[in-house]
Design a protein around this motif. Sequence first.
Motif, PDB file in Angstrom:
ATOM      1  N   MET A 113       0.841  -1.175   0.000  1.00  0.00           N
ATOM      2  CA  MET A 113       0.000   0.000   0.000  1.00  0.00           C
ATOM      3  C   MET A 113       0.885   1.237   0.000  1.00  0.00           C
ATOM      4  N   LYS A 114       0.548   2.166  -0.861  1.00  0.00           N
ATOM      5  CA  LYS A 114       1.275   3.438  -0.902  1.00  0.00           C
ATOM      6  C   LYS A 114       0.450   4.506  -0.200  1.00  0.00           C
ATOM      7  N   ARG A 115       1.157   5.363   0.540  1.00  0.00           N
ATOM      8  CA  ARG A 115       0.519   6.496   1.199  1.00  0.00           C
ATOM      9  C   ARG A 115       1.424   7.706   1.063  1.00  0.00           C
ATOM     10  N   LEU A 116       0.794   8.862   0.907  1.00  0.00           N
ATOM     11  CA  LEU A 116       1.517  10.122   0.850  1.00  0.00           C
ATOM     12  C   LEU A 116       1.421  10.773   2.218  1.00  0.00           C
ATOM     13  N   PHE A 117       2.559  11.047   2.835  1.00  0.00           N
ATOM     14  CA  PHE A 117       2.605  11.723   4.126  1.00  0.00           C
ATOM     15  C   PHE A 117       2.962  13.184   3.894  1.00  0.00           C
ATOM     16  N   LEU A 118       2.115  14.085   4.359  1.00  0.00           N
ATOM     17  CA  LEU A 118       2.383  15.514   4.325  1.00  0.00           C
ATOM     18  C   LEU A 118       2.583  15.960   5.764  1.00  0.00           C
ATOM     19  N   ASP A 119       3.802  16.277   6.113  1.00  0.00           N
ATOM     20  CA  ASP A 119       4.160  16.614   7.496  1.00  0.00           C
ATOM     21  C   ASP A 119       4.327  18.117   7.663  1.00  0.00           C
ATOM     22  N   PHE A 120       3.762  18.613   8.758  1.00  0.00           N
ATOM     23  CA  PHE A 120       3.839  20.029   9.118  1.00  0.00           C
ATOM     24  C   PHE A 120       4.386  20.122  10.537  1.00  0.00           C
ATOM     25  N   VAL A 121       5.099  21.208  10.830  1.00  0.00           N
ATOM     26  CA  VAL A 121       5.676  21.397  12.162  1.00  0.00           C
ATOM     27  C   VAL A 121       5.349  22.800  12.650  1.00  0.00           C
ATOM     28  N   LYS A 142       5.734  20.857  17.814  1.00  0.00           N
ATOM     29  CA  LYS A 142       4.708  19.834  17.613  1.00  0.00           C
ATOM     30  C   LYS A 142       4.520  19.591  16.122  1.00  0.00           C
ATOM     31  N   ARG A 143       4.098  18.370  15.814  1.00  0.00           N
ATOM     32  CA  ARG A 143       3.955  17.970  14.419  1.00  0.00           C
ATOM     33  C   ARG A 143       2.524  17.559  14.111  1.00  0.00           C
ATOM     34  N   ARG A 144       2.145  17.743  12.854  1.00  0.00           N
ATOM     35  CA  ARG A 144       0.857  17.293  12.322  1.00  0.00           C
ATOM     36  C   ARG A 144       1.138  16.573  11.017  1.00  0.00           C
ATOM     37  N   ARG A 145       0.313  15.567  10.720  1.00  0.00           N
ATOM     38  CA  ARG A 145       0.501  14.807   9.483  1.00  0.00           C
ATOM     39  C   ARG A 145      -0.850  14.605   8.809  1.00  0.00           C
ATOM     40  N   ILE A 146      -0.869  14.803   7.510  1.00  0.00           N
ATOM     41  CA  ILE A 146      -2.022  14.471   6.682  1.00  0.00           C
ATOM     42  C   ILE A 146      -1.594  13.284   5.822  1.00  0.00           C
ATOM     43  N   VAL A 147      -2.408  12.232   5.823  1.00  0.00           N
ATOM     44  CA  VAL A 147      -2.088  11.018   5.068  1.00  0.00           C
ATOM     45  C   VAL A 147      -3.075  10.880   3.917  1.00  0.00           C
ATOM     46  N   VAL A 148      -2.535  10.697   2.719  1.00  0.00           N
ATOM     47  CA  VAL A 148      -3.353  10.515   1.517  1.00  0.00           C
ATOM     48  C   VAL A 148      -3.105   9.095   1.007  1.00  0.00           C
ATOM     49  N   PRO A 149      -4.136   8.232   1.024  1.00  0.00           N
ATOM     50  CA  PRO A 149      -3.937   6.868   0.529  1.00  0.00           C
ATOM     51  C   PRO A 149      -3.873   6.834  -0.995  1.00  0.00           C
ATOM     52  N   ASN A 150      -3.107   5.925  -1.517  1.00  0.00           N
ATOM     53  CA  ASN A 150      -2.979   5.679  -2.958  1.00  0.00           C
ATOM     54  C   ASN A 150      -2.751   6.951  -3.781  1.00  0.00           C
ATOM     55  N   PRO A 151      -1.660   7.659  -3.522  1.00  0.00           N
ATOM     56  CA  PRO A 151      -1.395   8.892  -4.268  1.00  0.00           C
ATOM     57  C   PRO A 151      -1.002   8.584  -5.716  1.00  0.00           C
ATOM     58  N   LYS A 152      -1.136   9.584  -6.568  1.00  0.00           N
ATOM     59  CA  LYS A 152      -0.672   9.442  -7.950  1.00  0.00           C
ATOM     60  C   LYS A 152       0.827   9.182  -7.946  1.00  0.00           C
ATOM     61  N   THR A 153       1.294   8.461  -8.927  1.00  0.00           N
ATOM     62  CA  THR A 153       2.708   8.090  -8.956  1.00  0.00           C
ATOM     63  C   THR A 153       3.596   9.153  -9.587  1.00  0.00           C
ATOM     64  N   ASN A 154       3.027  10.089 -10.304  1.00  0.00           N
ATOM     65  CA  ASN A 154       3.851  11.059 -11.033  1.00  0.00           C
ATOM     66  C   ASN A 154       3.865  12.442 -10.369  1.00  0.00           C
ATOM     67  N   THR A 195       4.295   0.292   2.011  1.00  0.00           N
ATOM     68  CA  THR A 195       4.449  -0.783   2.994  1.00  0.00           C
ATOM     69  C   THR A 195       3.988  -2.096   2.387  1.00  0.00           C
ATOM     70  N   ASN A 196       4.650  -3.148   2.789  1.00  0.00           N
ATOM     71  CA  ASN A 196       4.280  -4.499   2.374  1.00  0.00           C
ATOM     72  C   ASN A 196       3.944  -5.287   3.628  1.00  0.00           C
ATOM     73  N   THR A 197       2.895  -6.088   3.545  1.00  0.00           N
ATOM     74  CA  THR A 197       2.484  -6.904   4.675  1.00  0.00           C
ATOM     75  C   THR A 197       2.640  -8.368   4.312  1.00  0.00           C
ATOM     76  N   ASN A 198       3.347  -9.106   5.147  1.00  0.00           N
ATOM     77  CA  ASN A 198       3.469 -10.554   5.006  1.00  0.00           C
ATOM     78  C   ASN A 198       2.703 -11.171   6.162  1.00  0.00           C
ATOM     79  N   GLU A 199       1.481 -11.561   5.883  1.00  0.00           N
ATOM     80  CA  GLU A 199       0.633 -12.141   6.930  1.00  0.00           C
ATOM     81  C   GLU A 199       0.938 -13.624   7.043  1.00  0.00           C
TER      82      GLU A 199
END
Length: 69
Positions: free
Chosen positions: A1-9, A15-27, A60-64
């Motif tokens: 699974m790919k996720r885009l992390f946008l981190d702000f400080v 203190k930090r804040r994060r916005i997570v975007v699942p399945n972002p564009k690859t380009n 991330t890759n998951t090996n269950e």
Amino acid sequence: MKRLFLDFVNQADGKRRRIVVPNPKTNLTSQQLSQAMDMLISLGAVPTGYVKDRAAIVQTNTNEFFNLL
């Protein structure tokens, strides 16, 4: 699974804040991400006092081994 992390400080207290975007564009480019983060700040999606810190696509890759339920 790919996720885009946008981190702000928060420069005042670190203190930090994060916005997570699942399945972002690859380009995506760093310029596009920088502009998007600036827009999130200007629209108030990120609390006052926070500045952009980092943008990263994380895969991330998951090996269950087993699932009991």
